[in-house]
Design a protein around this motif. Structure first.
Motif, PDB file in Angstrom:
ATOM      1  N   GLU A  34      43.947  23.386  38.280  1.00 59.98           N
ATOM      2  CA  GLU A  34      44.919  23.889  37.584  1.00 59.98           C
ATOM      3  C   GLU A  34      44.666  23.654  36.327  1.00 59.98           C
ATOM      4  O   GLU A  34      45.152  24.448  35.692  1.00 59.98           O
ATOM      5  CB  GLU A  34      46.821  23.673  38.626  1.00 59.98           C
ATOM      6  N   ARG A  35      45.034  22.785  35.982  1.00 64.40           N
ATOM      7  CA  ARG A  35      45.155  21.790  34.530  1.00 64.40           C
ATOM      8  C   ARG A  35      44.418  22.787  33.867  1.00 64.40           C
ATOM      9  O   ARG A  35      44.298  23.249  32.463  1.00 64.40           O
ATOM     10  CB  ARG A  35      44.647  20.783  34.543  1.00 64.40           C
ATOM     11  N   VAL A  36      42.986  23.211  34.534  1.00 67.34           N
ATOM     12  CA  VAL A  36      41.932  23.053  33.954  1.00 67.34           C
ATOM     13  C   VAL A  36      41.727  25.041  33.589  1.00 67.34           C
ATOM     14  O   VAL A  36      42.241  24.872  32.397  1.00 67.34           O
ATOM     15  CB  VAL A  36      40.601  23.055  34.696  1.00 67.34           C
ATOM     16  N   ALA A  37      42.810  25.724  34.051  1.00 70.97           N
ATOM     17  CA  ALA A  37      42.453  27.095  34.496  1.00 70.97           C
ATOM     18  C   ALA A  37      44.008  27.094  32.724  1.00 70.97           C
ATOM     19  O   ALA A  37      43.638  28.314  32.460  1.00 70.97           O
ATOM     20  CB  ALA A  37      42.952  27.616  35.809  1.00 70.97           C
ATOM     21  N   ALA A  38      44.344  26.537  33.635  1.00 65.95           N
ATOM     22  CA  ALA A  38      46.164  26.701  32.303  1.00 65.95           C
ATOM     23  C   ALA A  38      45.727  26.212  30.509  1.00 65.95           C
ATOM     24  O   ALA A  38      45.944  27.101  30.243  1.00 65.95           O
ATOM     25  CB  ALA A  38      47.280  25.627  33.078  1.00 65.95           C
ATOM     26  N   ARG A  39      44.624  26.030  31.085  1.00 58.51           N
ATOM     27  CA  ARG A  39      44.377  25.081  29.124  1.00 58.51           C
ATOM     28  C   ARG A  39      43.175  26.509  28.601  1.00 58.51           C
ATOM     29  O   ARG A  39      43.604  26.754  27.372  1.00 58.51           O
ATOM     30  CB  ARG A  39      43.794  23.706  29.365  1.00 58.51           C
ATOM     31  N   LEU A  40      42.439  27.248  29.303  1.00 56.08           N
ATOM     32  CA  LEU A  40      41.675  27.565  29.142  1.00 56.08           C
ATOM     33  C   LEU A  40      42.453  29.480  28.985  1.00 56.08           C
ATOM     34  O   LEU A  40      41.973  30.464  29.181  1.00 56.08           O
ATOM     35  CB  LEU A  40      40.475  27.630  29.837  1.00 56.08           C
ATOM     36  N   GLU A  41      44.271  29.414  29.377  1.00 52.86           N
ATOM     37  CA  GLU A  41      44.830  30.521  29.471  1.00 52.86           C
ATOM     38  C   GLU A  41      44.660  31.590  30.631  1.00 52.86           C
ATOM     39  O   GLU A  41      44.899  32.904  30.199  1.00 52.86           O
ATOM     40  CB  GLU A  41      45.124  30.962  28.243  1.00 52.86           C
ATOM     41  N   PHE A  42      43.494  31.262  31.462  1.00 49.85           N
ATOM     42  CA  PHE A  42      43.041  31.958  32.163  1.00 49.85           C
ATOM     43  C   PHE A  42      44.128  31.469  33.808  1.00 49.85           C
ATOM     44  O   PHE A  42      44.353  30.478  33.885  1.00 49.85           O
ATOM     45  CB  PHE A  42      41.533  31.591  33.116  1.00 49.85           C
ATOM     46  N   SER A  43      43.022  32.974  34.731  1.00 52.69           N
ATOM     47  CA  SER A  43      43.982  33.242  36.305  1.00 52.69           C
ATOM     48  C   SER A  43      43.127  32.808  37.265  1.00 52.69           C
ATOM     49  O   SER A  43      41.737  32.327  37.160  1.00 52.69           O
ATOM     50  CB  SER A  43      44.991  33.767  36.659  1.00 52.69           C
ATOM     51  N   LYS A  44      43.314  31.965  38.394  1.00 53.98           N
ATOM     52  CA  LYS A  44      42.211  31.827  39.277  1.00 53.98           C
ATOM     53  C   LYS A  44      41.491  32.909  39.364  1.00 53.98           C
ATOM     54  O   LYS A  44      40.377  32.875  39.880  1.00 53.98           O
ATOM     55  CB  LYS A  44      42.921  30.909  40.646  1.00 53.98           C
ATOM     56  N   ASP A  45      42.217  33.605  39.933  1.00 50.11           N
ATOM     57  CA  ASP A  45      42.221  35.311  40.316  1.00 50.11           C
ATOM     58  C   ASP A  45      40.379  35.459  39.238  1.00 50.11           C
ATOM     59  O   ASP A  45      39.280  36.387  39.491  1.00 50.11           O
ATOM     60  CB  ASP A  45      42.569  36.246  39.833  1.00 50.11           C
ATOM     61  N   GLU A  46      40.780  35.175  37.767  1.00 54.40           N
ATOM     62  CA  GLU A  46      39.836  35.937  36.959  1.00 54.40           C
ATOM     63  C   GLU A  46      39.005  34.667  36.940  1.00 54.40           C
ATOM     64  O   GLU A  46      37.799  34.868  36.311  1.00 54.40           O
ATOM     65  CB  GLU A  46      40.820  35.938  35.869  1.00 54.40           C
ATOM     66  N   LEU A  47      38.894  33.306  37.277  1.00 56.50           N
ATOM     67  CA  LEU A  47      37.474  32.131  36.835  1.00 56.50           C
ATOM     68  C   LEU A  47      36.937  32.028  38.672  1.00 56.50           C
ATOM     69  O   LEU A  47      35.759  31.867  38.229  1.00 56.50           O
ATOM     70  CB  LEU A  47      38.533  30.809  36.719  1.00 56.50           C
ATOM     71  N   ILE A  48      37.946  32.352  39.553  1.00 60.27           N
ATOM     72  CA  ILE A  48      36.467  31.609  40.899  1.00 60.27           C
ATOM     73  C   ILE A  48      35.926  32.671  40.550  1.00 60.27           C
ATOM     74  O   ILE A  48      36.435  34.406  40.912  1.00 60.27           O
ATOM     75  CB  ILE A  48      37.429  31.315  42.173  1.00 60.27           C
ATOM     76  N   GLY A  49      34.545  33.054  41.294  1.00 60.91           N
ATOM     77  CA  GLY A  49      33.314  33.212  41.442  1.00 60.91           C
ATOM     78  C   GLY A  49      32.476  33.943  40.097  1.00 60.91           C
ATOM     79  O   GLY A  49      31.837  34.333  40.110  1.00 60.91           O
ATOM     80  N   ARG A  50      32.949  33.539  39.057  1.00 58.14           N
ATOM     81  CA  ARG A  50      32.283  34.307  37.902  1.00 58.14           C
ATOM     82  C   ARG A  50      31.531  32.816  37.438  1.00 58.14           C
ATOM     83  O   ARG A  50      31.979  31.378  37.940  1.00 58.14           O
ATOM     84  CB  ARG A  50      33.412  33.596  36.246  1.00 58.14           C
ATOM     85  N   PRO A  51      30.542  33.123  36.263  1.00 59.03           N
ATOM     86  CA  PRO A  51      29.539  31.777  36.035  1.00 59.03           C
ATOM     87  C   PRO A  51      29.857  30.367  35.318  1.00 59.03           C
ATOM     88  O   PRO A  51      31.410  31.637  34.074  1.00 59.03           O
ATOM     89  CB  PRO A  51      28.807  32.645  35.076  1.00 59.03           C
TER      90      PRO A  51
END
Length: 479
Positions: A34-51
């Protein structure tokens, strides 16, 4: 695939630390804290599955990324400084440690973001040491599961989250730790499974949990990464409560529609979000005159809704006192400039409007149109007059004096005022939508206002979630 964002401490906004990302051998993100996603201002939906390369700034990634992956596969680990680009474009840095982890079906990569002062030399660091460190100190729970879903190992993060000691947790089915835990089943056969649930702690206290379950291999078990998102859930609930209150206030700010022997009105009001930047208001000025205004604030959502509600608070006194369309438009423009003197041309405060004064004794309409879609006046014989005189939208840096249009009517006439949100819903192109609206208004001019608006709304596909706010106002004038 879903990921959730938890609020984080912004004390050190320039650093990214205390978090992990797990990727596949192809460097696609499988799990993220959660901390990484929030610091980068993304949600998990936007990050999981991306390079995973998408987490880093383009310049840093192009220069270093391939070399890092090569060294990790050759030496088992790499660490150093990395540069990241947040969703809003802000640059932040991290001290990053990348480790190679092996499963029976291949390799994973573990990306740790740590305090630089706490970083240790990469040489000699073994993946087993990394995993042990995660179990011992991670701010989230890491749980090893057998193929049948029973707990095989249970770190300190899991003890803190669920409240059960290792000897109490090992051997029990993981779904028994959640309320309605059967929803976790079946476990994924390939790729990560993300979700949220309510964990029942040993002391009986419920905890909102975000989790990701990752298959280790076809014949072995899973890794579950879980985090406490109770505070985020509480903030989301409070935010929803405040939005609902603002929504009720905004709905109550819409004026009652006028209904008498000479003037009748009906309206359609559909926000694209919880709150709308569109607003309408109608007032009886004296025995024979009525003031009607439709406003469309640029954008939609909370910011445009706040501006529209601010404008609404001015309208009654302004319309009843000033009356004249050109003077009302000029007064609104001056008021916006006085409210935001340093941001007078900021697009957030730009709005279009059409304001008209209906005089039922003289049977005339005086109006001004400030950058708004032209209102349509349909006469008894089917002819149409467009209410398009006026000027630019209020707040435009190229402001010009407003013009006043005057049009007379005899016997019965129908007025249609609308905001541009409807144009995106009826037909694929704006011009086609305008022609459809014009034709429908002409053909249905004898229908009651409510029936006419229903017919107009049926000209396009059903409105599930409009892209922009929609406001329609039908007015029937009787001579």
């Amino acid at each position: 695939m879903k990921v959730n964002v938890q609020a984080i401490d912004q004390q050190d906004a320039g650093q990214l630390n205390q978090g992990i990302v797990i990727t596949s051998s192809q460097c696609l993100i499988l799990a993220v804290s959660e901390r990484v996603a929030a610091r980068l201002e993304f949600s998990k939906d936007e990050l999981i599955g991306r390079p995973v390369a998408s987490l880093f700034s383009a310049g840093w990634s192009a220069a270093r990324f391939d070399d890092i992956i090569r060294r990790v596969r050759q030496e088992g680990c790499w660490q150093g400084e990395a540069r990241h680009m947040t969703k809003s474009g802000r640059i932040c840095t991290s001290w990053m440690r990348v480790s190679l982890l092996w499963s029976r079906d291949g390799e994973w990569l573990l990306w740790q973001f740590v305090e630089r002062a706490a970083a240790s030399p990469a040489d000699g660091l073994q993946p087993a040491d990394v995993l042990h460190a995660i179990y011992a100190s991670a701010p989230f729970a890491v749980v090893l599961l057998a193929r049948d879903g029973t707990v095989q190992d249970w770190g300190q993060g899991a003890e803190r989250l669920f409240g059960w000691r290792r000897e109490e947790a090992v051997g029990r089915p993981v779904w028994t730790l959640f309320r309605g835990g059967e929803a976790l089943l079946p476990f994924p056969s390939a790729g990560p499974q993300c979700g949220e649930g309510v964990a029942q702690r040993r002391d009986g206290v419920p905890v909102n949990v975000s989790y990701t379950i990752i298959p280790v291999s076809r014949s072995h078990g899973y890794v579950m990464v879980a985090e406490d998102v109770t505070r985020r859930k509480q903030k989301e609930t409070e935010h929803r409560r405040q939005i609902e209150l603002a929504k009720r206030i905004q709905q109550n700010l819409l004026t009652p529609l006028i209904q008498n022997e000479t003037v009748t009105m009906e309206a359609v009001y559909i926000p694209s979000d919880d709150l709308s930047g569109d607003i309408y208001a109608c007032y009886q000025i004296d025995l024979y005159r009525y003031g009607v205004i439709v406003i469309d604030v640029m954008g939609h959502g909370i910011s445009s809704a706040l501006v529209s509600m601010l404008l609404r608070s001015l309208l009654r006194g302004l319309i009843v006192r000033v009356v004249d369309p050109v003077l009302v438009a000029s007064e609104l423009e001056k008021h916006v400039q006085s409210l935001f003197p340093e941001e007078v041309y900021d697009i957030r405060y730009l709005f279009s409007m059409i304001y008209l004064v209906i005089d039922t004794k003289e049977r005339k309409i005086e109006y001004t149109n400030a950058g708004h879609p032209a209102g349509l006046l349909v006469f008894e014989d089917g002819s149409i007059h467009e209410l398009d005189k006026g000027g630019l939208a209020i707040g435009s840096p190229f402001s010009l004096p407003f013009e006043k249009g005057v049009v007379h009517y005899d016997k019965r006439a129908r007025l249609l005022l609308y905001t541009d949100g409807i144009l995106e819903e009826i037909q694929p192109s704006i011009l086609q939508s305008m022609e459809t609206i014009r034709t429908c208004t002409q053909m249905c001019r004898h229908l009651p206002d409510k029936c006419f608006l229903e017919r107009l709304m049926n000209e396009g596909p059903p409105l599930a979630a409009p892209a922009d706010d929609i406001c329609l106002l039908s007015i029937t004038l009787r001579g």
